[in-house]
Design an enzyme around this catalytic site. Sequence first.
Site, PDB file in Angstrom:
ATOM      1  N   ALA A 195      51.386  -5.919  17.158  1.00 31.39           N
ATOM      2  CA  ALA A 195      51.866  -6.032  18.344  1.00 31.39           C
ATOM      3  C   ALA A 195      51.363  -7.071  19.445  1.00 31.39           C
ATOM      4  O   ALA A 195      50.145  -7.620  19.212  1.00 31.39           O
ATOM      5  CB  ALA A 195      52.050  -4.653  19.193  1.00 31.39           C
ATOM      6  N   LYS A 196      52.000  -7.361  20.310  1.00 31.91           N
ATOM      7  CA  LYS A 196      51.404  -8.102  21.506  1.00 31.91           C
ATOM      8  C   LYS A 196      51.787  -7.898  23.011  1.00 31.91           C
ATOM      9  O   LYS A 196      53.008  -7.616  23.169  1.00 31.91           O
ATOM     10  CB  LYS A 196      51.277  -9.721  21.432  1.00 31.91           C
ATOM     11  CG  LYS A 196      50.093 -10.459  21.808  1.00 31.91           C
ATOM     12  CD  LYS A 196      48.771 -10.357  21.062  1.00 31.91           C
ATOM     13  CE  LYS A 196      47.621 -11.263  21.858  1.00 31.91           C
ATOM     14  NZ  LYS A 196      46.394 -11.197  20.809  1.00 31.91           N
ATOM     15  N   GLY A 197      51.180  -8.015  24.118  1.00 31.88           N
ATOM     16  CA  GLY A 197      51.731  -8.123  25.094  1.00 31.88           C
ATOM     17  C   GLY A 197      51.169  -9.249  26.261  1.00 31.88           C
ATOM     18  O   GLY A 197      50.412  -9.704  26.056  1.00 31.88           O
TER      19      GLY A 197
ATOM     20  N   VAL B 139      55.621  -6.542  22.763  1.00 34.07           N
ATOM     21  CA  VAL B 139      56.553  -6.746  21.484  1.00 34.07           C
ATOM     22  C   VAL B 139      55.719  -6.166  20.299  1.00 34.07           C
ATOM     23  O   VAL B 139      54.610  -6.187  20.313  1.00 34.07           O
ATOM     24  CB  VAL B 139      56.549  -8.399  21.014  1.00 34.07           C
ATOM     25  CG1 VAL B 139      57.210  -8.567  19.546  1.00 34.07           C
ATOM     26  CG2 VAL B 139      57.463  -9.051  22.212  1.00 34.07           C
TER      27      VAL B 139
END
Length: 424
Positions: free
Chosen positions: A112-114, A67
């Site tokens: 962001a991050k995943g 995201v």
Amino acid sequence: MEAVEKPSAVQRNPYEAALKNFDIAADHLELDHDIRAMLRDPERELTVTVPVRMDDGKVETFVGYRVQYSTARGPGKGGIRFHPNVTLDEVKALACWMTWKCAVVNIPFGGAKGGVTCNPKKLSIRELEHLTRRYTVGILPLIGPDLDIPAPDVYTNPQIMAWMMDTYEMTKGYSVPGVVTGKPVSLGGSHGRNEATGRGVFYSIQNACDFLNISLENTTVVVQGFGNAGSVTAHLLDSAESNVVAVSDSTGCIYNKDGLSIPKLILHKAHTGSVLGFAGSEEISADDMLSLRCDILVPAALEGAITGENADRLNARIIAEAANGPITPDADSILFGKGVFVIPDILCNAGGVTVSYFEWAQDESHVFWDEAEVYARLEKIMKNSFMDVLKIHRDRHVNMRVAANMLGVGRVAEAARLRGLYPQ
Ligand code: NAD
């Protein structure tokens, strides 16, 4: 796995908590409708299926996410989490917090991050590598040194970053070390990155103690989560003569009223995979650990650890949020009402992303710094950021969380306003 691993209702939706804190900051900043609308949803969300051929020869599929919450201030930046409880809403919350965090420490990144929903403890090394590489291929359209730069988070580490970088480079055909941070130093990683989050938390605690006129020496400390962030924080506090009396990990909690020897505990955990069974310690429950009387409580595990149900039982003077989102908004009101000094996550644990920024800058410039330079720059940024947040806390009579969110959201809002809306 014991009960503490199971998510509560609030833990299941940390994104609601993130939005609630955004709204509070936006109200204080009197953000206009248009900017508020643009910042209240992620820019981009990607869900990928990650098929992996397991050691038994069968294919198992996992679900992964990346995201990008906002790129108004620069490329996306944020870690990758491998954990059984990863959901899209959790990743959205973490990407949202990354956005304000990068702005609080004023580094040129968006947020962001995943994550991949999986239990890495049950995977062989071969399965873990294949999962990592296939997930990397899945999110390939979104990542790149000027696009979005992943890093380690819960249950991911420098080896996993090395596989991600290698996979990306294989598809490009040339070297791109700046595509991930938190890599091993021998592959273009930065000195000091592995312990940067814990070191940043330690600097934040020092800054809070200076402000509150508390000497670190002989303070009692409780650390929830003895992984990268928690163990480094505990180690540095131990070196500063604090007394770390209780520590936990996903297997349970240990306590010694006279203090635990942290260097020995780190060896014990590396050897046995758990903090339990450490010589001279007794096992206590997670609830008892959180309600111990202490000067400094460091939640360093997962979000939603401190809720409206347990906040009133806490007996800490300072809470240093090494984890992202460990305190829910309803717990926040209780703690601030009790006069607990909370160092909010987007300030407290920003040392990790700050040294990630140093790593990226070194990779992009091909000029590398020694550990002393990394630590000196980190300490300065953590101090300046603490003072910036403190100023808003005092001038605007808001708690430290609201102050940090006002600083972060305000900077992102300014960038969004200056960019305008395209196309229109
Ligand atoms: P890690 O995987 O190194 O460690 C996580 C630790 O938490 C492990 O020891 C695990 O056993 C423990 N744990 C898991 N569930 C638990 C529970 N319910 N109760 C107690 N302990 C539990 O992960 P990390 O990188 O140290 O991340 C920890 C927190 O810090 C996360 O919230 C993460 O988002 C945040 N954080 C990490 C970084 C970083 O650079 N690694 C940066 C900023 C914030």
